[in-house]
Design an enzyme around this catalytic site. Structure first.
Site, PDB file in Angstrom:
ATOM      1  N   HIS A 166       6.415 -27.027   4.115  1.00 36.07           N
ATOM      2  CA  HIS A 166       5.539 -27.926   3.661  1.00 36.07           C
ATOM      3  C   HIS A 166       4.458 -27.359   2.691  1.00 36.07           C
ATOM      4  CE1 HIS A 166       7.351 -30.797   6.454  1.00 36.07           C
ATOM      5  NE2 HIS A 166       7.387 -29.827   6.994  1.00 36.07           N
ATOM      6  N   GLU A 200       0.773  -1.262  -0.063  1.00 35.73           N
ATOM      7  CA  GLU A 200       0.050  -0.104  -0.077  1.00 35.73           C
ATOM      8  C   GLU A 200       0.917   1.524  -0.156  1.00 35.73           C
ATOM      9  OE1 GLU A 200      -4.161   0.435   1.713  1.00 35.73           O
ATOM     10  OE2 GLU A 200      -2.736   1.289   3.343  1.00 35.73           O
ATOM     11  N   LYS A 219     -13.879   1.782  -4.068  1.00 34.41           N
ATOM     12  CA  LYS A 219     -14.923   2.156  -3.183  1.00 34.41           C
ATOM     13  C   LYS A 219     -16.053   2.958  -3.699  1.00 34.41           C
ATOM     14  CE  LYS A 219     -11.800   2.880   0.918  1.00 34.41           C
ATOM     15  NZ  LYS A 219     -11.463   3.888   1.823  1.00 34.41           N
TER      16      LYS A 219
END
EC number: 5.3.1.9
Length: 540
Positions: free
Chosen positions: A381, A350, A503
């Protein structure tokens, strides 16, 4: 002068061509690695931490040229401007004074204001921790729910989890961020409203996700018997918009202030960290701040050649802009640091996921790498196969805590052994001849599958013990690393305009989901089809 035209950049391009095929295992060979050893030369202490940089594809000339690049790009000047409270976030016309939140100098910017707010936090935290602050039926608080998103969630959640071993056993802390109701619903299954305190954290107090969850939580309290007049016993707000907090219904005395000169992803040191302070106590919170301040002093005072945030930032640029690495991995060999990679994803991407330079022109070079990670040994793993044998080079930050914070001390040598062995294996690799010996007679066809390219770069950060102080230093290290890289790339790490467009369109789409009909001209055909399918499902 643009980055590409700096003399150090040009010199680094030539230097890269000279050493791009150099092998780390050759640099570590006994005949080449004489005293002081490579590890000794490239291990840098700072702020109570130490970083072993020796398994990176760098030599003394690389570091010399990278430091020259930092000077030519103005890293020192921008660092000093940030600490002085100058406008370093020009697109929003703001300072970036997260460092002032942990400064001890009474002449630091906003010192009196910060101290007063922290004292208010401490008084409240002590009341909750001691049982003096009770719920509406007189029961003590045993659950704290932090509702926020982004920097209002990731930092407090990461720190509270990391410092669980010094937290009060009498209070459980929960974090709700996602607007998906499942997030809040799962937490509400675990808590009793009579014993629950909600901390609503939003700079504007208008954030969609946070306010949706806050309203649902308020309704839950009332539905389970809490009188509306008694909600003040169960809700506090943290915001830079206190009027909006009061409008929501939180008592004015229960409002804690944050400021617009602290970005969300840098805000855990402020009242945004109230959930941290309640969990670990004011004294330990002060230690967290002290650790960050230790790293602040190191960043300001250490020469660039021995400066941890500067060197981590420059090495990241070396891989991103010269080797062309698309991502880098953070692998804390500490389950306590489980949420550190998520926190750093926001901090790094960001902040530095930008294409526009400070002067408004667009970059013609890569900026932020994709940041990802998982605690060790889990990652071994899952994706370490790709790190060892895949064609893509992914630089790695290993983080090793040398002493355990838990009673199962016999596990710890195994954990550390895995961390150090992975860095060694990634560096050494295995040649085809070595693989043939491992495969054994008659299994020549297996040998290529047992080879490892090696020469995979890693940094190992060493933390003596995970305490509030060392955690504070570790977080501040990465904060300052981000500033170093942003300065070299000539971008603004303190804004986040990239979250805005989604947004805006999200509000339009939300309205369309409940409208009687959708105008197909408002959206592209794909989005319109998605809306129509969702509308049909929501009506069932």
């Amino acid at each position: 002068m643009t980055l590409n035209s700096l003399p150090a950049w040009t010199a680094l391009q030539s230097h890269f061509e000279q050493i791009r095929h150099a092998r780390l295992r050759d640099w570590f060979a006994p005949e080449n690695d004489r005293a002081p050893t490579r590890a000794e030369r490239f291990t840098i202490p700072g702020g109570g931490l130490a970083a072993d940089l020796s398994k990176n594809r760098i030599n003394d000339d690389t570091l010399r040229l990278l430091v020259q690049l930092a000077r030519e790009a103005g890293v020192e000047a921008r660092r000093d401007a940030m600490f002085a409270g100058e406008i370093v976030n020009p697109t929003e016309g703001r300072a970036a004074l997260h460092t002032a939140l942990r400064a001890t100098d009474p002449h630091a910017p906003f010192h009196a204001q910060i101290s007063a707010e922290r004292a208010k936090m401490a008084t409240f935290a002590r009341a909750v921790r001691s049982g003096a602050w009770t719920g509406y039926t007189g029961k003590r608080i045993r659950h704290v729910i932090n509702i926020g998103i982004g920097g209002s969630d990731l930092g407090p959640k990461m720190v509270t989890h990391a410092l669980h071993h010094v937290a009060s056993p009498d209070i459980s802390t929960h974090f709700v961020s996602n607007v998906d109701g499942a997030d809040l619903a799962r937490v509400l299954e675990q808590v009793d409203p009579e014993e629950t305190l909600a901390i609503i954290v939003s700079k504007t107090f208008t954030t969609l996700e946070t306010m949706t969850n806050a309203r649902s939580l308020r309704d839950w309290f009332v539905a389970r018997g809490c009188p509306e007049a008694a909600l003040a016993k169960h809700f506090v707000g943290v915001s830079a918009n206190p009027a909006e907090v009061v409008k929501f219904g939180i008592d004015a005395d229960n409002v804690f202030e944050m400021w617009d000169w602290v970005g969300g992803r840098y805000s855990l040191w402020s009242a945004v960290g109230l959930s941290i302070m309640i969990a670990i106590g004011p004294e330990q919170f002060d230690e967290l701040l002290a650790g960050a301040n230790d790293m602040d002093r190191h960043f300001r005072q250490a020469p660039l050649e021995r400066n941890l945030p500067v060197l981590l930032g420059l090495i990241g640029i070396w891989y991103r802009n010269f080797f062309g690495s698309q991502s880098y991995l953070v692998a804390p060999y500490s389950e306590a640091l489980h949420y550190l990679p998520s926190y750093l994803q926001q901090l790094e991407m960001e902040s530095n996921g930008k294409s526009a330079r400070l002067d408004g022109t667009f970059v013609d070079y890569p900026t932020s790498a994709v940041t990802w990670g998982e605690p060790g040994t889990n990652g071994q793993h899952a994706f370490f196969q790709m790190l060892h044998q895949g064609p893509t080079i992914v630089p790695i930050d290993f983080i090793a805590v040398l002493t355990p914070e838990h009673p199962l001390a016999s596990h710890h040598p195994k954990l550390l052994a895995n961390c150090f062995a992975q860095s060694e294996a990634l560096m050494l690799g295995r040649t085809l001849d070595e693989a043939r010996k491992v495969a054994g007679p008659g299994k020549e066809a297996l040998a290529p599958h047992l080879t490892f390219p090696g020469n995979r770069p890693t940094t190992t950060l060493l933390v003596d013990a995970l305490t509030p102080r060392t955690l504070g230093a570790l977080i501040a290290l990465y904060e300052h690393k981000v500033l170093v890289q942003a300065t070299v790339w000539d971008i603004n790490p303190f804004d986040q305009w990239g979250v805005e467009l989604g947004k805006i369109l999200g509000k339009v789409v939300e309205a369309d989901l409940s409208a009687e009909s959708v105008d197909p001209a408002k959206h592209d055909s794909s989005t319109t089809a998605l809306i129509e399918r969702a509308r049909a499902a929501l009506k069932r």
